[in-house]
Design a protein around this motif. Structure first.
Motif, PDB file in Angstrom:
ATOM      1  N   LYS A  63       0.856  -1.191   0.000  1.00 39.63           N
ATOM      2  CA  LYS A  63       0.000   0.000   0.000  1.00 39.63           C
ATOM      3  C   LYS A  63       0.884   1.230   0.000  1.00 39.63           C
ATOM      4  N   VAL A  64       0.605   2.122  -0.922  1.00 42.55           N
ATOM      5  CA  VAL A  64       1.351   3.378  -0.977  1.00 42.55           C
ATOM      6  C   VAL A  64       0.390   4.492  -0.621  1.00 42.55           C
ATOM      7  N   LYS A  65       0.720   5.222   0.434  1.00 38.22           N
ATOM      8  CA  LYS A  65      -0.196   6.272   0.907  1.00 38.22           C
ATOM      9  C   LYS A  65       0.412   7.647   0.758  1.00 38.22           C
ATOM     10  N   ASP A  66      -0.197   8.423  -0.088  1.00 36.81           N
ATOM     11  CA  ASP A  66       0.128   9.844  -0.199  1.00 36.81           C
ATOM     12  C   ASP A  66       1.637  10.087  -0.292  1.00 36.81           C
ATOM     13  N   LEU A  67       2.266   9.366  -1.207  1.00 36.66           N
ATOM     14  CA  LEU A  67       3.718   9.387  -1.308  1.00 36.66           C
ATOM     15  C   LEU A  67       4.212  10.581  -2.119  1.00 36.66           C
ATOM     16  N   HIS A  68       5.203  11.259  -1.579  1.00 35.28           N
ATOM     17  CA  HIS A  68       5.830  12.390  -2.268  1.00 35.28           C
ATOM     18  C   HIS A  68       7.310  12.141  -2.400  1.00 35.28           C
ATOM     19  N   LEU A 100      15.551   5.387  -2.731  1.00 37.48           N
ATOM     20  CA  LEU A 100      15.403   6.800  -2.402  1.00 37.48           C
ATOM     21  C   LEU A 100      14.523   6.946  -1.159  1.00 37.48           C
ATOM     22  N   GLU A 101      14.838   7.943  -0.334  1.00 34.21           N
ATOM     23  CA  GLU A 101      13.989   8.254   0.806  1.00 34.21           C
ATOM     24  C   GLU A 101      12.809   9.083   0.319  1.00 34.21           C
ATOM     25  N   PRO A 102      11.584   8.749   0.740  1.00 33.26           N
ATOM     26  CA  PRO A 102      10.462   9.593   0.330  1.00 33.26           C
ATOM     27  C   PRO A 102      10.507  10.941   1.052  1.00 33.26           C
ATOM     28  N   THR A 103       9.995  11.979   0.385  1.00 32.97           N
ATOM     29  CA  THR A 103       9.892  13.271   1.053  1.00 32.97           C
ATOM     30  C   THR A 103       8.780  13.220   2.087  1.00 32.97           C
ATOM     31  N   ALA A 104       7.696  12.529   1.735  1.00 32.88           N
ATOM     32  CA  ALA A 104       6.589  12.340   2.678  1.00 32.88           C
ATOM     33  C   ALA A 104       5.811  11.120   2.229  1.00 32.88           C
ATOM     34  N   GLY A 105       5.016  10.565   3.142  1.00 31.53           N
ATOM     35  CA  GLY A 105       4.152   9.453   2.786  1.00 31.53           C
ATOM     36  C   GLY A 105       4.630   8.132   3.350  1.00 31.53           C
ATOM     37  N   ARG A 106       3.797   7.111   3.168  1.00 33.51           N
ATOM     38  CA  ARG A 106       4.072   5.800   3.767  1.00 33.51           C
ATOM     39  C   ARG A 106       4.011   4.697   2.718  1.00 33.51           C
ATOM     40  N   VAL A 107       4.795   3.671   2.937  1.00 34.67           N
ATOM     41  CA  VAL A 107       4.658   2.450   2.153  1.00 34.67           C
ATOM     42  C   VAL A 107       4.508   1.308   3.147  1.00 34.67           C
TER      43      VAL A 107
END
Ligand SMILES: Nc1ncnc2c1ncn2[C@@H]1O[C@H](COP(=O)(O)OP(=O)(O)OP(=O)(O)O)[C@@H](O)[C@H]1O
Ligand SMILES: [Mg+2]
Lengths: 258, 336
Positions: A3-8, A51-58
């Motif tokens: 699940k990818v939630k609101d990933l930036h 890569l590190e996400p700027t924001a969001g969850r996996v």
């Protein structure tokens, strides 16, 4: 499963992935399409821990895996291939495949001295497996060639072969078909279907070739400008006005429909 | 007869010293090249890492000597070497945990790591001087010669003698063993292969389940061992002085770069190229030429291309030429 939630993911001021939400069902072969620069590869990189996400969850199977390093994700069964094929150029194709299962008893330092017999057996099993995979991909004649010197398409096959060396749970394929000829493309498609049926691999497949997508994938997700534009069966996606405008284009529409 | 004399003189003053010195440089360059291949920066602290390992070995040697332990005809330092290596491993792991790891997590650029390693260099340098002092330490004991010049002359009846110092013999034998072990490790064991894989393609290695921290740790351990062995052999052969080890950095880097940074085979070849160039260019050829040339052509001067004071200039010039002509080095390392 994933699940990818609101990933930036932002590069400076540029939003390569800009609030992506999506879900990959266990056991599916999900297609990921979208125009060049839509952020598909970047999304893979974030999910796979490159890569590190700027924001969001996996999350994977309910557990948060955001920002875990790639080698830990590997041991959780999350594998990926590269859009531009990577290889250990100074090793042979066989050695490249044999490199994959990173967590063997040979990795323990003292075993290099005391567990010689077990290591030798493991090596033999690994070698047999690598040869099997090479044969499956119809590149067994390249086993002893240096991986840096085989052709681009053959490197792509090697990328796919790598995911077959271990029991993966989910595999992200970034344009494995690009630069591979038609017959081999069919081989790859068959391999993906077989791995999915026989070994319960879940796949996420980035491709620009609609025939390939059509043969394999259900559902299909279309991305544009870092966001998910639409999701559904390929037929639904093709009929979606936004998708046509952003990606398929009206000129292509007829061709795709045939 | 003259030809034989010339060959013996050449061996005595050029070949034997250059082979011993080349082995020492090769071991040093191997350490530099491994760090470059795996951690991707030029480790300026390598000379002082060698000094630290050697110092630890000397301290253990003195301790053994005070206990009356000796190694027969061989130097006691060889007995103390394993302990010295452990000491060097400890300090190297400490600097990695305390300093380098922080920058790794920041994904710092190689240039920054180079500067950081200079900082480490100064700290280690200071540490060594504080502990053992800045002066010369002679710690070689055991038999001095395998064969002396006089024994050789009496044996062969030649005018020229060939002296073989035991430290030279030990250097070459130890270097061969260490290099064989290293190559066995890199090419035959899985851990070694994962190090090669990591050096070849970091991204792919990570995505193949190779744990980077483990690879880095093992690399440091191996480098500490190589540095200590190289430093001790050099110290036995010449003498131990902290400043000299700092100066060794130039020929060592020249060796690694000439061979191709990141290539272990290159490091060894580079070590011998630099050593042979240095020794032949700073050697006074008068003696050898006197045997070879007819009376009329005999040289008046020393026929020395450069005084030994300038020996470091030799490495420097070779380094410059290689960087201009073939920046990846002879064995195709990563370009610098
Ligand atoms: N490391 C980076 N630094 C800066 N910008 C980047 C970086 N990686 C990707 N981008 C930018 O992010 C955008 C998305 O790139 P990405 O590779 O994810 O596209 P894609 O959907 O995979 O395209 P394609 O179909 O061509 O492979 C591009 O505009 C690219 O220029
Ligand atoms: Mg892409």
């Amino acid at each position: 499963m994933i699940k990818v939630k609101d990933l930036h993911k932002h590069f400076g001021g540029f939003h390569a992935v800009d609030g992506a939400n999506l879900e990959i069902a266990e056991g599916s072969i999900t297609g990921l399409i979208g125009p060049n620069g839509a952020g598909k590869t970047t999304l893979f990189n974030v999910i796979a821990g490159v890569l590190e996400p700027t924001a969001g969850r996996v999350t994977m199977a309910g557990k948060d895996i955001t920002g875990l390093p790639p080698h830990e994700l590997f041991h959780k069964g999350l594998l990926r291939t590269f859009q531009i094929a990577h290889e250990f150029s100074s090793m042979t194709c066989r050695e490249n495949l044999m490199m994959v299962p990173g967590n063997q008893s040979g990795e323990r330092l003292w075993n290099t001295w005391f567990g010689r017999r077990r290591i030798a057996n493991e090596e033999r099993a690994l070698r047999a497996k690598a040869d099997e995979v090479l044969e499956f991909l119809t590149i067994e004649h390249l086993a002893d060639h240096r991986a840096g010197q085989v052709s681009g398409g053959q490197k792509k096959l090697l990328e796919l072969g790598r995911t077959m060396m271990v029991d993966a749970r989910i595999v992200f394929l970034d344009e494995v078909g690009a630069g591979v000829n038609r017959t081999l493309l069919n081989t790859i498609a068959d391999a993906i279907i077989r791995l999915n049926k026989e070994r319960q691999y879940t796949f996420v497949v980035i491709e620009h070739d609609m025939d390939f997508i059509g043969r394999l994938c259900d559902p299909v997700i279309c991305m544009a400008e870092g966001r998910v534009l639409a999701e559904g069966t390929l037929a639904e996606i093709k009929a979606n006005e936004q998708v046509i405008e952003a990606y398929l284009g009206t000129g292509l529409k007829n061709k795709v429909n045939t | 007869m003259d030809l034989l004399n010339a060959i013996v003189a050449l061996s005595n003053f050029v070949l034997v010293p250059a082979i011993a010195y080349g082995s020492q440089l090769a071991l040093g360059a191997l350490g530099v090249t491994l760090i470059y291949g795996i951690l991707r920066f030029s480790n300026f602290a390598h000379g002082d890492t060698m000094a630290f390992g050697t110092m630890a070995t000397i301290l253990f040697t003195w301790w053994f000597q005070s206990l009356g332990i000796s190694f027969g005809p061989l130097p006691t330092a060889l007995l103390a070497l394993p302990l010295g290596i452990l000491g060097c491993m400890a300090i190297v792991l400490l600097t990695d945990r305390g300093i380098y790891r922080f920058y790794r997590e920041q994904k710092a650029k190689p240039v920054i790591l180079v500067i950081v390693s200079m900082g480490v260099m100064f700290i280690m340098n200071g540490l060594v001087r504080v502990i053992i002092g800045p002066d010369d330490q002679n710690f070689a004991d055991g038999d001095r010669f395998i064969i002396t010049a006089r024994e050789f002359r009496e044996m062969t009846g030649l005018r020229e003698g060939l002296a073989l110092k035991s430290t030279q013999g030990i250097t070459v034998i130890t270097a061969v063993i260490v290099v064989a072990l290293l190559f066995w490790f890199l090419n035959r064991t899985r851990t070694g292969k994962s190090m090669r894989a990591y050096s070849d393609n970091e991204d792919l290695a990570l995505l193949s389940g190779i744990n980077p921290e483990r690879v880095v740790m093992i690399t440091w351990l191996i480098v500490a061992a190589l540095a200590t062995v190289a430093g001790v052999l050099y110290g036995l052969d010449k003498s131990f002085k902290p400043f000299v080890y700092f100066q060794l950095l130039l020929p060592i880097f020249a060796s690694a770069i000439v061979g191709g940074l990141g290539s272990p085979v290159g490091a060894i070849a580079g070590g011998f190229i630099i050593a042979f160039s240095e020794v032949t260019i700073t050697y006074a050829w008068k003696k050898v030429l006197t045997y070879l040339l007819p009376e009329a052509w005999q040289p008046d001067g020393l026929v020395q291309l450069m005084s030994t004071d300038y020996k470091f200039a030799v490495s420097f010039v070779i380094l410059l030429i290689v960087l201009l002509v073939k920046p990846t080095g002879l064995f195709k390392g990563k370009s610098v």
